[in-house]
Design an enzyme around this catalytic site. Structure first.
Site, short mmCIF file in Angstrom:
data_model
loop_
_atom_site.label_atom_id
_atom_site.label_comp_id
_atom_site.label_asym_id
_atom_site.label_seq_id
_atom_site.Cartn_x
_atom_site.Cartn_y
_atom_site.Cartn_z
N LYS A 1 0.85 -1.20 0.00
CA LYS A 1 0.00 0.00 0.00
C LYS A 1 0.89 1.24 0.00
O LYS A 1 1.52 1.57 1.00
CB LYS A 1 -0.93 0.05 1.22
CG LYS A 1 -2.03 1.10 0.97
CD LYS A 1 -2.61 1.75 2.17
CE LYS A 1 -1.88 2.92 2.71
NZ LYS A 1 -1.83 4.13 1.86
N GLU B 1 10.12 0.98 10.42
CA GLU B 1 11.16 1.98 10.09
C GLU B 1 10.50 3.34 10.25
O GLU B 1 9.66 3.70 9.42
CB GLU B 1 11.64 1.82 8.64
CG GLU B 1 12.26 0.49 8.30
CD GLU B 1 13.71 0.41 8.75
OE1 GLU B 1 14.23 1.37 9.34
OE2 GLU B 1 14.32 -0.64 8.49
N CYS C 1 14.01 10.62 6.30
CA CYS C 1 13.98 10.11 7.68
C CYS C 1 15.34 10.27 8.34
O CYS C 1 15.44 10.49 9.54
CB CYS C 1 13.56 8.65 7.69
SG CYS C 1 14.57 7.65 6.60
N GLU D 1 10.49 16.03 14.84
CA GLU D 1 10.85 15.77 13.44
C GLU D 1 10.07 16.74 12.55
O GLU D 1 8.84 16.80 12.62
CB GLU D 1 10.50 14.32 13.05
CG GLU D 1 10.96 14.01 11.64
CD GLU D 1 10.57 12.61 11.16
OE1 GLU D 1 9.44 12.18 11.43
OE2 GLU D 1 11.41 11.97 10.50
P1 NAD Z 1 2.83 8.40 7.58
O1 NAD Z 1 3.18 7.60 8.79
O2 NAD Z 1 1.82 9.47 7.73
O3 NAD Z 1 2.31 7.46 6.40
C1 NAD Z 1 3.04 6.34 5.99
C2 NAD Z 1 2.08 5.30 5.43
O4 NAD Z 1 1.18 4.91 6.48
C3 NAD Z 1 1.21 5.80 4.29
O5 NAD Z 1 1.06 4.78 3.34
C4 NAD Z 1 -0.13 6.10 4.96
O6 NAD Z 1 -1.23 5.97 4.10
C5 NAD Z 1 -0.17 5.03 6.04
N1 NAD Z 1 -1.00 5.39 7.19
C6 NAD Z 1 -1.26 6.63 7.67
N2 NAD Z 1 -2.08 6.57 8.74
C7 NAD Z 1 -2.36 5.25 8.93
C8 NAD Z 1 -3.14 4.54 9.87
N3 NAD Z 1 -3.83 5.17 10.84
N4 NAD Z 1 -3.18 3.20 9.79
C9 NAD Z 1 -2.49 2.54 8.82
N5 NAD Z 1 -1.75 3.16 7.89
C10 NAD Z 1 -1.66 4.51 7.95
O7 NAD Z 1 4.22 8.98 7.03
P2 NAD Z 1 4.48 9.89 5.78
O8 NAD Z 1 4.01 11.27 6.08
O9 NAD Z 1 4.00 9.23 4.55
O10 NAD Z 1 6.10 9.85 5.77
C11 NAD Z 1 6.86 10.61 6.64
C12 NAD Z 1 7.35 9.78 7.81
O11 NAD Z 1 7.99 8.58 7.35
C13 NAD Z 1 8.41 10.52 8.60
O12 NAD Z 1 8.15 10.36 9.97
C14 NAD Z 1 9.70 9.82 8.21
O13 NAD Z 1 10.74 9.91 9.14
C15 NAD Z 1 9.23 8.42 8.02
N6 NAD Z 1 10.19 7.66 7.20
C16 NAD Z 1 10.98 6.74 7.80
C17 NAD Z 1 11.93 6.04 7.06
C18 NAD Z 1 12.82 5.00 7.68
O14 NAD Z 1 13.38 4.20 6.95
N7 NAD Z 1 12.97 4.97 8.99
C19 NAD Z 1 12.03 6.28 5.69
C20 NAD Z 1 11.20 7.22 5.10
C21 NAD Z 1 10.28 7.91 5.87
#
Ligand code: NAD
Length: 489
Positions: free
Chosen positions: A188, A264, A299, A393
């Site tokens: 997804k 992650e 990230c 962050e």
């Molecule tokens: P997000 O957590 O808002 O969304 C990530 C994914 O989760 C999306 O596909 C979203 O649709 C889904 N999602 C959102 N709410 C959900 C819920 N309640 N239940 C299930 N799924 C849900 O993150 P984002 O805004 O897309 O990305 C930014 C974040 O990702 C930052 O915190 C960043 O640090 C992190 N990130 C981490 C890494 C790593 O490898 N550690 C890499 C890239 C990004």
């Protein structure tokens, strides 16, 4: 970089016809009704299908069938390798189209989409394809009257939920090892970046991956992501995203089938520059590059620059100069170094962090100005550890500079965070490099560099940056179970 001129990228963008359905059982299903808009200009670039529980059920059922009765887990690993290599070859063939989709949907400069993200994705799939037929099982010496076999079995159906900042790299880091291990998968993508993932799915069918092996469903996180997290037929949930949503996935697993959850998550990575850094200018340039790369939507972004007081003004002046020299602009212009932020809501979130830094008393050295959908590279100094800009962050092009007087103070400041994804230290002294890197609580510590890596080294976090590792052979552990077979002879 890309030799294709700006005009040509715009012409290609105008002619694109992206896939818009879900990809289930080797076919596209569903009609596109949810608009996807480009952060370039806010214009709608496609309407995609949006999954509710029943579409997620169908995708998981396809993956379940493909795992329980299909050929994929039963193939010789060398045959899985061949299929994955064909897939990587098709991605390479279509790399310009896929890079364009990424640029359009999430605003990454085209030269980086092509030169960094596509390269990483192709490399990742090839790497795990090659690893597929080079894994060995174990036969411990248990004595003359028995034979024990310890084999690695694929875990089953893997669901991957990923963010938009590196939409395909984050997906490939999960899907490639999972498929190489013999699992089947449902991806997804983030709501902001569904189109590149759908193109990858189309190519998986063209490469001959059997139906149901790789499925893609799109939809809101709270609906489609949650449905995967709670699904009783999903065996492993691999997530990259925010720490807040990571918590949800642990709850979903606890409330459903106790599926394994790999996380992650976010970061607030410290970058420590000591006065004996081998090259202070290189350290400053890398600090600037690191925080502004991908518009700070990283990230691992080195968002806290910890600099020794004696060199602070020299280093920060150079970081500010680099920030001001960066070319922001249309992501389709090959000369653009920083694109727009991914969406207007995210833009507003980053601006609220900037506002908080100002009202907490940090000094704005440069940036904070808004140019359409961009935010100019921003540097705050005189940041104190308690300020929000030192703790939260931001996920945008905003650097917080904190000064210190001694190495121990730098280590304390660096570890004063809930996160533990990455860290760096710049020093010429071997003992200091070892002492500091051992003391930093982070999944990756860079010495005299930043963001360096290779598919052969693991990547992931500690503390509230998550657990488990992507990349490297260790990632295969996440998608396999050890099985013991004891035979009395
Ligand atoms: P997000 O957590 O808002 O969304 C990530 C994914 O989760 C999306 O596909 C979203 O649709 C889904 N999602 C959102 N709410 C959900 C819920 N309640 N239940 C299930 N799924 C849900 O993150 P984002 O805004 O897309 O990305 C930014 C974040 O990702 C930052 O915190 C960043 O640090 C992190 N990130 C981490 C890494 C790593 O490898 N550690 C890499 C890239 C990004």
């Amino acid at each position: 970089m890309t030799d294709v001129p700006y005009e040509e990228w715009r012409a290609r963008a105008a002619g694109l016809v992206p896939h818009t359905g879900h990809h289930v059982d080797g076919e596209f299903t569903g009609t596109g009704s949810t608009p996807v808009s480009s952060p370039r200009d806010g214009k709608t670039i496609a309407h995609i299908a949006s999954a509710g529980r029943s579409e997620v059920d169908a995708a998981v059922a396809a993956a379940r069938r493909a795992f329980d009765t299909g050929p994929w887990p039963r193939l010789a690993p060398a045959e899985r390798k061949a299929a994955l290599l064909r897939w990587a070859g098709l991605i390479e063939r279509d790399r310009s189209t896929i890079a364009l989709l990424i640029s359009l949907e999430m605003g990454k400069p085209i030269s980086e989409a092509l030169g960094i993200e596509l390269r990483a994705v192709i490399n990742c799939i090839r790497w795990y394809a090659e690893a597929a037929d080079k894994q060995l099982d174990e036969s411990p010496r248990t004595g003359g009257s028995s034979l024990a076999l310890v084999t690695r079995e694929p875990v089953g159906v893997v669901a991957a939920v990923v963010p938009w900042n590196f939409p395909l790299t984050m997906a490939a880091w999960k899907i490639a090892p999972a498929l190489a291990a013999g699992c089947t998968a449902v991806l997804k993508p983030a709501e902001e970046s569904p189109l590149s993932a759908l193109h990858l799915a189309a190519l998986s069918a063209e490469a001959g991956l059997p139906p149901g092996v790789f499925n893609v469903v799109n939809g809101p996180g709270e609906v489609a992501g949650r449905a995967l997290g709670e699904h009783p037929s999903v065996d492993v949930l691999a997530f990259t995203g925010s720490t807040e949503v990571g918590r949800h996935f642990l709850r979903y697993a606890a409330d459903s089938n106790l599926k394994r959850v790999w996380l992650e998550l976010g970061g607030k990575s410290p970058n420590i520059i000591l006065p004996d850094a081998p090259d202070l200018d290189a350290a400053a340039d890398t600090a600037a590059w690191g925080i502004f790369f991908n518009a700070g939507e990283m990230c691992t972004a080195p968002s806290r620059l910890l600099v020794h007081r004696s060199i602070a003004s020299r280093v920060v002046d150079r970081v500010v100069a680099r920030a001001e020299a960066l070319r922001t602009g249309d992501p389709l212009d090959p000369s653009t170094e920083m694109g727009p932020l991914v969406s207007l809501p995210h833009h507003a979130r980053v601006m609220s962090h900037i506002q908080a830094a100002k009202s907490d008393g940090a000094r704005l050295r440069t940036g904070a100005t808004v140019d359409g959908r961009h935010i100019a590279p921003t540097v705050f100094d005189q940041v104190k550890p308690g300020m929000r800009i030192a703790r939260d962050e931001v996920f945008g092009p905003v650097l917080a500079v904190l000064e210190f007087d001694g190495v121990d103070e730098a280590i304390t400041l660096a570890n004063d965070t809930d996160y533990g994804l990455a860290a760096a230290v710049w020093t010429s002294d071997l003992s200091t490099a070892h002492r500091v890197s051992r003391s930093l609580r982070a999944g990756t510590v860079w010495v005299n560099c930043y963001e360096e890596g290779d598919m052969s080294v693991p990547f992931g976090g500690v503390k509230q940056s998550g657990h488990g590792r992507d990349k490297s052979l260790h990632a295969l552990d996440k998608y396999t179970d050890l099985k013991t077979t004891w035979i009395e002879l």
